[in-house]
Write an enzyme that holds these catalytic residues in place. Structure first.
Site, PDB file in Angstrom:
ATOM      1  CG  PHE C 121      42.294  39.180  42.595  1.00 33.65           C
ATOM      2  CD1 PHE C 121      42.649  40.465  42.221  1.00 33.65           C
ATOM      3  CD2 PHE C 121      41.057  38.976  43.194  1.00 33.65           C
ATOM      4  CE1 PHE C 121      41.778  41.528  42.426  1.00 33.65           C
ATOM      5  CE2 PHE C 121      40.186  40.034  43.395  1.00 33.65           C
ATOM      6  CZ  PHE C 121      40.546  41.311  43.016  1.00 33.65           C
ATOM      7  CD  GLN C 242      33.440  35.074  47.443  1.00 25.64           C
ATOM      8  OE1 GLN C 242      33.327  35.918  46.558  1.00 25.64           O
ATOM      9  NE2 GLN C 242      34.260  34.055  47.344  1.00 25.64           N
ATOM     10  CG  HIS C 244      34.806  40.669  49.489  1.00 26.23           C
ATOM     11  ND1 HIS C 244      35.851  41.327  50.098  1.00 26.23           N
ATOM     12  CD2 HIS C 244      35.137  40.548  48.182  1.00 26.23           C
ATOM     13  CE1 HIS C 244      36.774  41.586  49.175  1.00 26.23           C
ATOM     14  NE2 HIS C 244      36.366  41.129  48.018  1.00 26.23           N
ATOM     15  CG  LEU C 254      33.977  45.124  47.235  1.00 27.01           C
ATOM     16  CD1 LEU C 254      34.113  43.845  48.024  1.00 27.01           C
ATOM     17  CD2 LEU C 254      33.626  44.817  45.794  1.00 27.01           C
ATOM     18  CD  GLU C 257      40.517  38.234  46.717  1.00 24.01           C
ATOM     19  OE1 GLU C 257      39.315  38.105  46.994  1.00 24.01           O
ATOM     20  OE2 GLU C 257      41.173  37.376  46.145  1.00 24.01           O
ATOM     21  NE  ARG C 288      37.001  37.707  46.797  1.00 25.72           N
ATOM     22  CZ  ARG C 288      36.365  38.294  45.798  1.00 25.72           C
ATOM     23  NH1 ARG C 288      35.105  38.016  45.565  1.00 25.72           N
ATOM     24  NH2 ARG C 288      36.978  39.181  45.051  1.00 25.72           N
ATOM     25  CG  HIS C 355      31.188  39.995  47.591  1.00 26.12           C
ATOM     26  ND1 HIS C 355      30.993  41.299  47.226  1.00 26.12           N
ATOM     27  CD2 HIS C 355      32.081  39.480  46.690  1.00 26.12           C
ATOM     28  CE1 HIS C 355      31.726  41.569  46.145  1.00 26.12           C
ATOM     29  NE2 HIS C 355      32.371  40.479  45.796  1.00 26.12           N
ATOM     30  NE  ARG C 400      32.337  35.496  42.826  1.00 27.81           N
ATOM     31  CZ  ARG C 400      33.083  36.594  42.908  1.00 27.81           C
ATOM     32  NH1 ARG C 400      34.185  36.702  42.193  1.00 27.81           N
ATOM     33  NH2 ARG C 400      32.725  37.604  43.687  1.00 27.81           N
TER      34      ARG C 400
END
Lengths: 237, 113, 597
Positions: C121, C242, C244, C254, C257, C288, C355, C400
């Site tokens: 990730f 954030q 995304h 969404l 990731e 991100r 996000h 994050r």
């Protein structure tokens, strides 16, 4: 490019209506309104008294199940272009459950049945330090079972659930029951089978398969029910 | 407070019996499809066929299966649509009596041939 | 509405039944405390259900991993704004809480050895930033769903008492600053009940709906933040949101990731794998904020795709179809449903989409809410706990890492629960007397809404709010736009104070609920805009045109003046700052460094 969409919506507010009625209402939509839910949000901007549940708008939370042109489904996964436009789109609450207001039904009975199958892993061994092992093949048994979003499209399209919502577990609950029966980590298989060996709880399923027809996640409760019956037969003979 | 009590534990047996009886009835139907054209024409031919020992036995099994199968099915209908227990019990009893009666009557006919 | 209400007493009340709320509830219910869990939706409809890619834990099931590496990645991801004590706590606890989840029955995917399956990730690396590591524990691309259901099921087993479809309205906080519970409304009947509790835990999730284009659910309206702000509690680091990288263009839904973790690639209109230029090492698996900015730069420079050149493409057509159908079945479904493409054959159009809220109600790593008081920057607010997206521990700092949100809610949901249990067992006390003034304020707010005539439309006001935030406080921020944005959002605030609903019914009045949610959204929006306007540097997800990348301040980050947490107070629309905790619990501090992937 905008166009006009006609609706017939089931309306009932016990606070002011003596009985339910169908409201005719239309709304202008544009190209960005792709799903039925997008259009319903527009409707609500026009008439804020139309009550319906919604949350994730992507088909995973299970909030916006309703009866669309006679068939249960999720508003957020129903493309507006897939609905015939020559006549009004008819929106009703899920059938077979008491209506609280407009398109909002009382799901107490549905969840009661879900809770009745002990929807949690039962394993009485002391928990190990690390994860319990499960082979990829054993894990695969849970595919098509654990993805249920508890939207109630299936159970409220099932005639057996309509007649006996208090005694028949219904497709959603039985799918969940098999999810735990099929889990190699669960140790309560016998108890679970005992609990379902009843003319009502499991055996009201007459394989009508409306559940399979309407499931917005493409799951197959009838197949899961069949597998429970198989296990019972294997155990009995 | 109306408490819902379930757990009668005859679900599997009845479900299984209904399926087994269905298979038996299907086999009997096949047997008849094969056997009837081989029989001689007219009442006498029919009578000869149906009073043959093997067919007589098969017919008897078929009748028993039919009645049991019908019992489970009709009982399910009462369970779905008739909610008061007393009324349902009476209907169950009447159904049972009728089916037993039919079974006896049909058997009697077959053995009289 | 009649100013009538009932009072119910509990040991603890938890507001919110998403991941953090359910995890805290397990702790309290299994400790035998009388606990009420209030949720405005049925628990499994909470937005945790939509999390896809996984939960981080250095289990090392596929390759060597260590919590210390995870800690390093999280601090680097946070652009050093995260509190290092909380981050160490979270990364060390990760294995324990993930294994617990497995014991609850969560259907994790498995490795051939039967262990929990892990995938790479963004931003998760081995050996202090060397190369991507498989750390994200996943159940296909439905990890949040599997997790939320498993925790709800565990709560069913523990006999937790839920109040489903109840809208929490306000915090009850007395003159001494102690929190005594919440007022809430039963949506089905409109009845008002005061939940009088010795411990109040907020797990109300984020407020992604302040933006027009958001991956968040309709219900993510920052209710807990609004309630806390009205009760005089500050909101921390609200400028950090954030975006995304991969929301479906147009729909906002969404795309995990995990798609890039499984080998997906971002391409511009020339078919170029443009992330190679922005993050030569991590490429598509950079953090991100880095990926989102790269995408917006590509679009701004004319290399976007489609007729309006306003999106880029997420390409997985080179992956084996079996991998996609096994590891990413939900993404295949979403692409068909919301982008109208078959991801096996065509790339998916994506744009950065709001996000996650890194900021929130300030807490320590025990899940206790803290605020400046006297000499202390972090004095505990008695009786008040918060966990999950609504809280700011702060483990995410300025940005994050993917999969750290599910870890956050598990670790801090549990730790808030444990702290509350400990507190209640330590000093068994009677309920403190309720604070009438707090209750009256709520009743006045409800009465105002019911009696308002000639007011503003809830729908239109919300739309203006969302567009203002989108245009003035997006992926890239501009000094003049922010300044203008503050004025605009304060204008919206005036409209929010005079919203009107036509529907006055007591029964399941969703118009009323939406108006009450807007009362919370506006607090978050104002906090965000004001905090963002004030922070004159670029850090993590907050990037300003007047704080560019210079030799003195690489990436525009100004540690000398801005290595500090923002605190926004509703009263007087005031800002304050507190220091970042750079000292971890047991290991050495991760020293400040320029962030590059």
């Amino acid at each position: 490019m905008t166009r006009n969409i006609q609706f017939k919506i089931y309306r009932y507010d016990p606070d002011k209506d003596a009985k339910p009625y169908m409201q005719d209402i239309s709304v202008e939509i544009d190209a960005t309104d792709r799903k039925l839910l997008d259009v319903m949000v527009k409707l609500k901007a026009k008439d804020d008294s139309i009550a319906f549940r919604r949350s994730c708008r992507e088909g995973v939370c299970g909030s916006d199940a309703l009866n669309i042109n006679g068939k249960n489904g999720l508003a957020c996964l129903t493309a507006i272009d897939d609905l015939p436009t020559d006549k009004p789109i008819v929106l009703r609450p899920l059938p077979g459950l008491p209506v609280i207001r407009d398109l909002i039904v009382d799901m107490t009975q549905f969840f009661k049945q879900y809770h009745s199958i002990k929807p949690y892993l039962i394993n009485n061994d002391p928990p190990p330090e690390r994860e319990r092992l499960q082979s990829p093949e054993d894990r695969e048994e849970l595919n098509g079972l654990y993805e249920c979003i508890l939207c109630a499209c299936c159970s409220t399209s099932c005639p057996s659930f309509w007649w006996n919502p208090d005694k028949f577990v219904g497709p959603a609950g039985l799918l969940a029951a098999y999810r735990f029966i099929a889990d190699t980590r669960d140790q309560a298989t016998s108890e679970r089978l005992d609990d379902l060996d009843d003319p009502y709880r499991l055996f009201r399923c007459h394989t009508i398969m409306n559940c399979v027809d309407v499931c917005p996640k493409g799951l197959n409760p009838t197949k899961a029910i069949g597998k429970i019956k198989d296990m019972m037969v294997k155990r009995a003979i | 407070m109306n408490r819902i009590v379930v757990g009668a534990h005859y679900g599997l047996k009845d479900w299984l019996v209904q399926r087994v009886t269905a298979v038996v009835m299907a086999l009997y139907t096949l047997l008849m499809i094969v056997a009837v054209p081989t029989a001689a024409g007219g009442y006498d031919g029919w009578r000869a066929l149906m009073s043959h020992g093997l067919i007589r036995f098969a017919s008897f099994v078929f009748i028993v299966c039919l009645c049991y199968h019908a019992w489970v099915g009709v009982r399910d209908i009462w369970m779905d649509y008739v909610k008061p227990t007393a009324v349902r019990l009476i209907l169950h009893a009447l159904t049972l009596l009728a089916l037993v009666g039919y079974a006896g009557w049909a058997t009697q006919i077959i053995w009289r041939l | 509405m009649a100013a009538k209400y009932a009072i119910r007493k509990f040991d603890a009340v938890i507001v919110g039944a998403g991941g953090a709320g359910l995890r805290a509830a397990i702790q309290l219910s299994e400790a035998g405390l009388k606990t009420a869990v209030i949720s405005k939706v049925f628990p499994t409809r909470s937005h945790t259900v939509a999390a896809q890619g996984g939960v981080a834990a250095s289990l090392g099931n596929s390759e060597e991993d260590h919590w210390h590496w995870h800690m390093y990645d999280t601090i680097k991801g946070s652009d050093w704004l995260g509190d290092q004590d909380a981050i160490e706590f979270m990364c060390r606890k990760a294995n324990e809480v993930v294994v617990e989840l497995e014991h609850y029955g969560m259907p994790f995917d498995r490795t051939d050895a039967g262990k929990i399956y892990q995938r790479p990730f963004g931003g998760h690396m081995s050996n202090f930033g060397e190369k991507p590591v498989r750390r994200s524990c996943a159940a296909a691309d439905r990890t949040g769903h599997a997790m939320l259901h498993a925790m709800y099921q565990r709560n069913v087993k523990a006999n937790t008492q839920f109040f489903v479809e109840w809208q929490a309205l306000d915090l009850i906080r007395d003159a001494e600053g102690e929190v005594l519970g919440v007022t809430a409304m039963d949506m089905e009947t409109g009845e008002i009940v005061v939940f009088h509790a010795k411990a109040t835990i907020f797990a109300t999730g984020g407020a992604g709906r302040i933006f027009h284009s958001s991956t968040n659910a309709f219900i993510n309206t920052g209710d807990g933040l609004g309630m806390a702000a009205r009760a005089g509690i500050p909101l921390e680091d609200m400028e950090f949101w954030q975006f995304h990288p991969t929301g479906v263009a147009g729909a906002g839904v969404l795309i995990t990731e995990g798609v890039r973790g499984e080998g997906g690639i971002l391409r511009n209109s020339q078919g170029e794998r443009f992330m190679e230029r922005y993050a030569p090492n991590a490429k598509d698996l950079a953090s991100r904020d880095v990926v989102s900015r790269a995408m917006v730069t590509e679009i701004n420079e004319g290399r976007g795709c489609g007729p309006n050149k306003d999106f880029v493409l997420l390409d997985i057509t080179h992956l084996p179809p079996e991998t996609i159908m096994k590891r990413l079945p939900g993404i295949h479904e979403i692409a068909v449903q919301f982008a109208g493409v078959d991801a096996l054959k065509e790339p998916i159009p994506v744009v950065p989409t709001a996000h996650y809220q890194m900021g929130g109600i300030p807490t320590n790593y025990h899940g206790q809410v803290v605020m400046p008081q006297g000499n202390s920057q972090n004095a505990v607010v008695p009786g008040f706990y918060a966990a999950g997206e609504c809280a700011c521990a702060s483990v995410h700092g300025a940005n994050r890492l993917g999969t750290n949100s599910l870890l956050d809610l598990l670790v801090f949901g549990k730790s808030a629960g444990e702290s509350a249990v400990e507190e209640l067992k330590k000093s068994p006390k009677a309920h403190k007397e309720l604070h009438q003034e707090s209750i009256d304020k709520t009743l006045e707010r409800l009465a105002r809404l019911d009696e308002q005539k000639g007011g503003a439309s809830v729908h239109d006001t919300r739309l203006t709010l969302q567009r203002t935030m989108q245009n003035h406080c997006g992926v890239f921020r501009f000094a003049d736009k922010l300044k203008e944005g503050v004025q605009k959002i304060l204008d919206v605030q005036k409209d929010v104070q005079r919203t009107e609903i036509k529907d006055k019914s007591k029964v399941f009045n969703t118009a009323r609920i939406e108006a009450l949610e807007l009362d919370n959204l506006i607090e978050v929006a104002v906090a965000t805009m004001v905090s963002a306007e004030a922070r004159k540097e670029s850090r993590g997800a907050h990037v300003r045109d007047d704080a560019p990348d210079t030799a003195a301040n690489p990436n525009g980050r100004d540690d000398k003046n801005w290595l500090k947490h923002t605190l926004w107070f509703k009263e007087g629309n005031r800002l304050d700052y507190k220091s970042v905790k750079l000292t971890p619990l047991t290991v050495e501090s991760i020293a400040l460094k320029t962030r590059a992937y």
